[in-house]
Design a protein around this motif. Structure first.
Motif, short mmCIF file in Angstrom:
data_model
loop_
_atom_site.label_atom_id
_atom_site.label_comp_id
_atom_site.label_asym_id
_atom_site.label_seq_id
_atom_site.Cartn_x
_atom_site.Cartn_y
_atom_site.Cartn_z
N SER A 98 12.02 8.98 19.98
CA SER A 98 11.30 7.81 19.95
C SER A 98 11.14 7.34 21.49
O SER A 98 12.30 7.69 22.26
CB SER A 98 12.05 6.81 19.15
OG SER A 98 11.34 5.39 19.19
N GLN A 99 10.28 7.01 21.92
CA GLN A 99 9.95 6.57 23.00
C GLN A 99 10.59 5.28 23.51
O GLN A 99 11.08 4.82 24.64
CB GLN A 99 8.66 6.23 23.52
CG GLN A 99 7.68 7.43 23.52
CD GLN A 99 6.22 7.14 23.30
OE1 GLN A 99 6.01 6.02 23.67
NE2 GLN A 99 5.63 8.31 23.09
N SER A 151 15.75 9.40 17.05
CA SER A 151 14.65 10.09 16.54
C SER A 151 13.81 9.45 15.69
O SER A 151 14.24 8.75 15.04
CB SER A 151 14.77 11.60 16.20
OG SER A 151 15.53 11.86 15.18
N ILE A 152 12.40 9.79 15.61
CA ILE A 152 11.71 9.25 14.46
C ILE A 152 12.02 10.03 13.10
O ILE A 152 11.43 11.23 13.25
CB ILE A 152 10.30 9.05 15.01
CG1 ILE A 152 10.01 8.39 16.18
CG2 ILE A 152 9.41 8.72 13.73
CD1 ILE A 152 10.42 7.02 16.00
N ASN A 172 -2.84 4.59 26.61
CA ASN A 172 -1.46 4.90 26.27
C ASN A 172 -1.06 5.40 25.07
O ASN A 172 -0.02 5.37 24.53
CB ASN A 172 -0.56 3.51 26.42
CG ASN A 172 -0.51 3.19 28.02
OD1 ASN A 172 -1.30 2.10 28.37
ND2 ASN A 172 0.00 3.97 28.94
N GLY A 173 -2.17 5.27 23.95
CA GLY A 173 -1.99 5.77 22.86
C GLY A 173 -0.91 5.00 21.92
O GLY A 173 -1.24 3.91 21.33
N VAL A 174 0.14 5.61 21.44
CA VAL A 174 0.95 5.18 20.48
C VAL A 174 1.58 3.74 21.11
O VAL A 174 1.87 2.90 20.23
CB VAL A 174 2.11 6.12 20.11
CG1 VAL A 174 3.17 5.48 19.37
CG2 VAL A 174 1.51 7.53 19.23
N ARG A 175 2.02 4.02 22.25
CA ARG A 175 2.70 2.76 22.62
C ARG A 175 1.49 1.51 22.76
O ARG A 175 2.01 0.61 22.54
CB ARG A 175 2.84 3.09 24.35
CG ARG A 175 4.03 4.35 24.18
CD ARG A 175 4.30 4.47 25.73
NE ARG A 175 5.12 3.38 26.39
CZ ARG A 175 5.40 3.34 27.64
NH1 ARG A 175 5.11 4.19 28.51
NH2 ARG A 175 6.25 2.25 27.99
N PHE A 176 0.51 1.61 22.84
CA PHE A 176 -0.54 0.68 22.82
C PHE A 176 -0.43 -0.01 21.28
O PHE A 176 -0.52 -1.09 21.18
CB PHE A 176 -1.87 1.05 23.17
CG PHE A 176 -2.87 -0.05 22.95
CD1 PHE A 176 -3.03 -1.01 23.95
CD2 PHE A 176 -4.00 0.20 22.05
CE1 PHE A 176 -4.00 -2.11 23.82
CE2 PHE A 176 -5.05 -0.83 22.02
CZ PHE A 176 -5.09 -1.90 22.69
N GLN A 177 -0.65 0.78 20.51
CA GLN A 177 -0.57 0.48 18.89
C GLN A 177 0.85 -0.11 18.73
O GLN A 177 1.00 -1.20 17.92
CB GLN A 177 -0.82 1.70 17.99
CG GLN A 177 -2.14 2.18 17.87
CD GLN A 177 -2.23 3.06 16.71
OE1 GLN A 177 -1.29 3.65 16.30
NE2 GLN A 177 -3.27 3.10 15.76
N GLU A 178 1.87 0.26 19.03
CA GLU A 178 3.21 -0.46 19.10
C GLU A 178 3.28 -1.74 19.73
O GLU A 178 3.86 -2.70 19.24
CB GLU A 178 4.38 0.74 19.69
CG GLU A 178 5.78 0.17 19.37
CD GLU A 178 6.74 1.07 19.71
OE1 GLU A 178 7.94 1.21 19.28
OE2 GLU A 178 6.40 1.82 20.49
N ASP A 210 6.15 2.67 11.67
CA ASP A 210 6.53 3.81 12.47
C ASP A 210 5.29 4.37 13.29
O ASP A 210 4.87 5.47 12.36
CB ASP A 210 7.36 4.65 12.02
CG ASP A 210 8.13 5.73 13.07
OD1 ASP A 210 7.69 5.68 14.27
OD2 ASP A 210 8.70 6.72 12.93
N VAL A 211 4.69 3.93 14.19
CA VAL A 211 3.48 4.28 14.72
C VAL A 211 3.66 5.75 15.34
O VAL A 211 2.60 6.17 15.51
CB VAL A 211 3.10 3.30 15.76
CG1 VAL A 211 2.70 1.93 15.03
CG2 VAL A 211 4.05 3.13 16.83
N SER A 212 4.81 6.08 15.84
CA SER A 212 4.87 7.35 16.34
C SER A 212 5.01 8.49 15.26
O SER A 212 5.23 9.74 15.51
CB SER A 212 6.00 7.45 17.42
OG SER A 212 7.19 7.02 16.90
N ALA A 213 4.89 8.22 14.17
CA ALA A 213 5.41 9.22 13.00
C ALA A 213 4.13 10.31 12.99
O ALA A 213 3.20 9.71 13.08
CB ALA A 213 5.32 8.67 11.51
N GLY A 214 4.55 11.17 13.05
CA GLY A 214 3.20 12.31 13.17
C GLY A 214 2.90 12.72 14.59
O GLY A 214 1.97 13.52 14.85
#
Length: 838
Positions: A456-457, A464-465, A250-256, A446-450
């Motif tokens: 934002s999810q 938005s981020i 899940n990528g970013v969502r897993f880190q979040e 903010d894990v989704s930055a970049g």
């Protein structure tokens, strides 16, 4: 001198004086006075001296003292009885006459003496501390040393299996007889339970939870930070991702999800801290039985600040604590209570129409994120408030207002600027502990930055981020790592005294690989090497190491395999557990499993426990980790081939037999049997060679039994070669023991050895078809045949001697007709026997 002195004496004294004057004493002064002048001068001096002791003078002195109220007689007595005693000035010399300076000197001397005493106490305390540290290190090293040498004290290898030691006296599982500490034994038991759960198909086994419980039940309580707290933290971090159904894919969502789990762990810890503080100060808190969370926060503020200033919820006009209440509610994770506290915040016109409560509600509703416009507004308010140093220092609410605005707008620079400003103003910090600091930083990340400029999810398209929007730079997890890694590990671990504090910081920031590497390699974490191994197992199972791509990699497989070597000689079954875990980490391929199994078999030689009986379908320990029989067979065969190439025949034979490949095992046994006969014929260690041949023949018969009757041509040739080698060994044994009749009979049983001229050519052709192990022993057979014929000739009749001569000629023709090289010693022996018949 009296006036009535005799003139004769004076006359003699005068003559003596004249005689002395007549002498030449130039260094004496010359006296110009006569005796009468000297006497007159002495009388005048005496009169002057007695003048002060006259009666008139004494009477005058007594009258003067009486006028002043003194008794002359008593004064004389007091003077004669006066006793002189030292004063404080004699001991503490004062350089000045003022009382203030004198007291200052006494104070300095007292402080100096106190400092010297404190230094002596410090040296004594340091020596005691070092003695305690040395005793603790020695106890740990002694336990480790005993754990390393204990397996060899009662272990013996017999029949290829390792005998078990007695159970440990520490109350844990046997673990192969190693005297393990209680916590380590509990860890091993959890690994066994996890393997059993996996074998039964149970995928819900909580490895982190079980490790944490085992650690907590058996850990050392001497340190401020316990290893069980690290297990609890890891469980909370991973538990949030598991609850949300997130995985590394899940990528970013897993880190979040992991960051949310870390933040919730800190919030639960602060709730516990709040309640413990209120329990310790019940009277001051005035908590009562009100279950409201906001009332609990107010009681905490009352304990912390109520003794200094009146507060707004205590009396009208008291110090405004509404923003403090909002922060503490957020710190405890009580979002509804934070909204309720925000209703009491006074209007802040620069923030916007919705006010502080509206922005806080928006921030909480959208996953700790604000829209671009709201974030920019709060950023400007932060900058304005940070410039007002007087308000920051004079009012309790202002530092909390700055912090809350910075958190909601996501500006890390404002948080750092607030900390710097409060430090320069000597004002207590809002983020005064490492837990508060980490909570604020995690809220900013903010894990989704970049990950793109999309919304934002967590919210709609309007949230938005805002990377770079409105002057706010996004605070990424890489920035968090950079901030934390600016200081060495000693900064977080109290100069190495509490290394688990640094591990806690690394886990909170998702630096899982760095935490493992620190526990495994740092000098201050020697006591936690076992915890590091099992922490690595748990992290790999939960895919935690994939959460931080920028985190330096750590060789988890090497850690697990290195720890598993501890059990190789004590309990190969336990060692196999860790070896198979290491193979799973390294890809779980047949090649990796084969490498692990080969090393374990070579070191332990515990074939029975690891491989079991009945071939690949047997009940060996390996069956629990490779349940599929066909896969297990391929693994055994691959490892057996590697062992055969690497000149490890014993391991190769056992593995071929376990893989249901008795033909390959018999081929190796034939080669071993032929080599042992060669040692025996050379006379080197004949007893050991005979024992080796006996053992090989026993295993060879077992392999032949496993082959059975239904076999292909190649397998039948191996069985035939084994039978031929057994017959050759019987021939050689009978020859060496002097049983020549029996030896001659065995010689006739060998179908490829001609004792008649008519069979020579056929036997020469048959020899070409023999397997190499049998061909290698042909010259031994020829030498034994020559010895048997020579021994039978002695005392033989003419007919028997003639028959023996014909057999000898056939052997000689056979030796000359073979294409294989026959040694010179064999030819010489044949020639000697032929010469004996002439």
């Amino acid at each position: 001198m009296a006036s009535g002195t005799d003139p004769k004496d004076w006359q003699s004294l005068l003559h003596q004086t004249n005689d002395l004057v007549a002498q030449d004493f130039q260094h004496f002064p010359k006296v110009d006075r006569n005796i009468q002048q000297l006497q007159h001068f002495a009388d005048s001096l005496r009169a002057k001296t007695n003048k002060f002791r006259s009666l008139n003078n004494q009477i005058a002195a007594s009258r003067l003292l009486a006028q002043q109220g003194f008794d002359a007689t008593r004064l004389t007595q007091d003077v004669t009885t006066l006793e002189i005693q030292p004063t404080i000035e004699d001991v503490f010399h004062a350089d000045t006459s003022s009382v203030e300076d004198y007291l200052k000197q006494v104070e300095d001397a007292t402080i100096l003496a106190a400092i010297q005493e404190a230094q002596q106490d410090t040296v004594t305390s340091f020596e005691h501390f070092m003695e305690d540290c040395m005793a603790r290190d020695w106890a740990a090293n002694k336990r480790q040393l005993f754990g390393l040498i204990a397996p060899h004290s009662g272990t013996s290898v017999a029949g290829g299996a390792t005998q078990r030691l007695t159970a440990t006296s520490l109350g844990g599982p046997d673990a192969g007889g190693l005297r393990l500490p209680a916590k380590e034994a509990a860890y091993v038991a959890v690994i066994q339970q996890a393997n059993q759960a996996a074998a039964s198909g149970n995928s819900n086994f909580g490895l982190v939870r079980e490790f944490g419980l085992a650690c907590k039940a058996n850990e050392d309580k001497s340190h401020e930070t316990a290893m069980s707290s690290c297990w609890m933290l890891l469980g909370d971090i991973l538990g949030e991702a598991r609850t949300r159904g997130m995985a590394p894919s899940n990528g970013v969502r897993f880190q979040e999800a992991l960051l949310i789990g870390a933040r919730k762990h800190l919030e639960r810890g602060h709730v516990q801290h709040t309640r413990n503080l209120l329990l310790r100060h019940k009277q001051q808190a005035e908590r009562g039985s009100d279950p409201e969370q906001l009332r609990e926060v107010q009681a905490y503020i009352q304990v912390k600040y109520g003794g200094r200033i009146p507060l707004d919820f205590q009396q009208p006009g008291g110090q405004d604590t509404s923003l403090v209440q909002v922060f503490l509610c957020l710190r405890n994770g009580w979002h509804d209570a934070a909204r309720a506290a925000a209703e009491r915040v006074s209007d802040l016109p620069r923030i916007g129409d919705g006010g502080f409560k509206g922005l806080l509600d928006e921030w909480l509703r959208n996953g700790l994120r604000l829209g671009e416009r709201s974030a920019a507004t709060l950023l400007r308010e932060c900058e304005r408030l940070l410039r007002d140093k007087v308000a920051l220092k004079g009012q309790l609410r202002y530092p909390y207002l700055v912090l809350l605005c910075a958190l909601m707008c996501g500006d890390n620079r404002s948080v750092d600027a607030l900390t710097a400003s409060l430090s320069s103003l000597s004002v207590p910090l809002v983020l005064s502990t490492i837990e508060d600091f980490m909570w604020a930083k995690l809220a900013l990340v903010d894990v989704s930055a970049g990950q793109g400029s999309s919304a934002s999810q967590m919210g709609g398209s309007q949230f938005s981020i805002y990377g770079g929007v409105g002057g706010i730079a996004p605070y990424t997890i890489a920035d968090l790592h950079a901030d934390l890694n600016r200081w060495p590990a000693a900064y977080y671990s109290k100069q190495g005294k509490e290394p688990l504090l640094f591990v806690t910081v690394l886990l909170l920031s998702l630096q899982f690989g760095a935490a493992l590497r620190f526990l495994w390699k740092d000098e201050t974490t020697k006591l936690y090497r076992v915890d590091a191994v099992h922490l690595a197992v748990a992290m790999h199972q939960e895919h935690a190491l994939e959460a931080s791509p920028g985190d330096p990699s750590v060789d988890v497989g090497g850690m697990i395999q290195s720890y598993g070597r501890k059990f190789v000689h004590a309990d190969s079954a336990v060692a196999l557990q860790y070896y198979m875990l290491a193979s799973v980490v390294r890809g779980n391929s047949i090649a990796v499993k084969g490498q692990m199994l080969r090393e374990l078999l070579t070191e332990s030689r515990d074939f029975g426990t690891l491989l079991g009986g009945g071939g690949a379908v047997g009940a060996g320990t390996l069956a629990a980790y490779v349940p599929n029989a066909e896969e297990r067979k391929r693994l055994f065969e691959a490892v057996a081939y590697e062992c055969q190439v690497a000149a490890q025949p014993e391991e190769a034979i056992e593995l071929y037999m376990a893989a249901d490949r008795p033909r390959q095992a018999l081929s190796i046994l034939n080669q071993q049997m032929s080599s042992a006969m060669g040692w025996s014929s050379e006379g080197d260690a004949s007893v050991s060679a005979a024992e080796a041949i006996k053992r090989v023949s026993t295993r060879g018969r077992d392999a032949c039994t496993r082959i059975g009757a239904a076999a292909d041509m190649g397998t039948r040739r191996e069985v035939e070669a084994f039978a031929q080698l057994c017959a050759i060994w019987e021939l050689l044994s009978c020859t060496r023991s002097g049983r020549y009749d029996m030896a001659l009979q065995k010689l006739h049983e060998l179908s490829f050895i001609p004792l008649e001229r008519a069979r020579v050519e056929a036997c020469v052709r048959a020899v070409q078809q023999l397997l190499p192990p049998v061909q290698d022993r042909l010259q031994d057979v020829l030498a034994a045949g020559a010895d048997v014929i020579a021994a039978q000739k002695i005392g033989a009749s003419r007919d028997k001697a003639y028959m023996l001569h014909l057999e000898l000629e056939a052997l000689c023709m056979f030796a000359n007709g073979m294409t294989y090289r026959v040694s010179k010693a064999v030819y010489q022996r044949l020639c000697e026997v032929v010469a004996s018949f002439s």
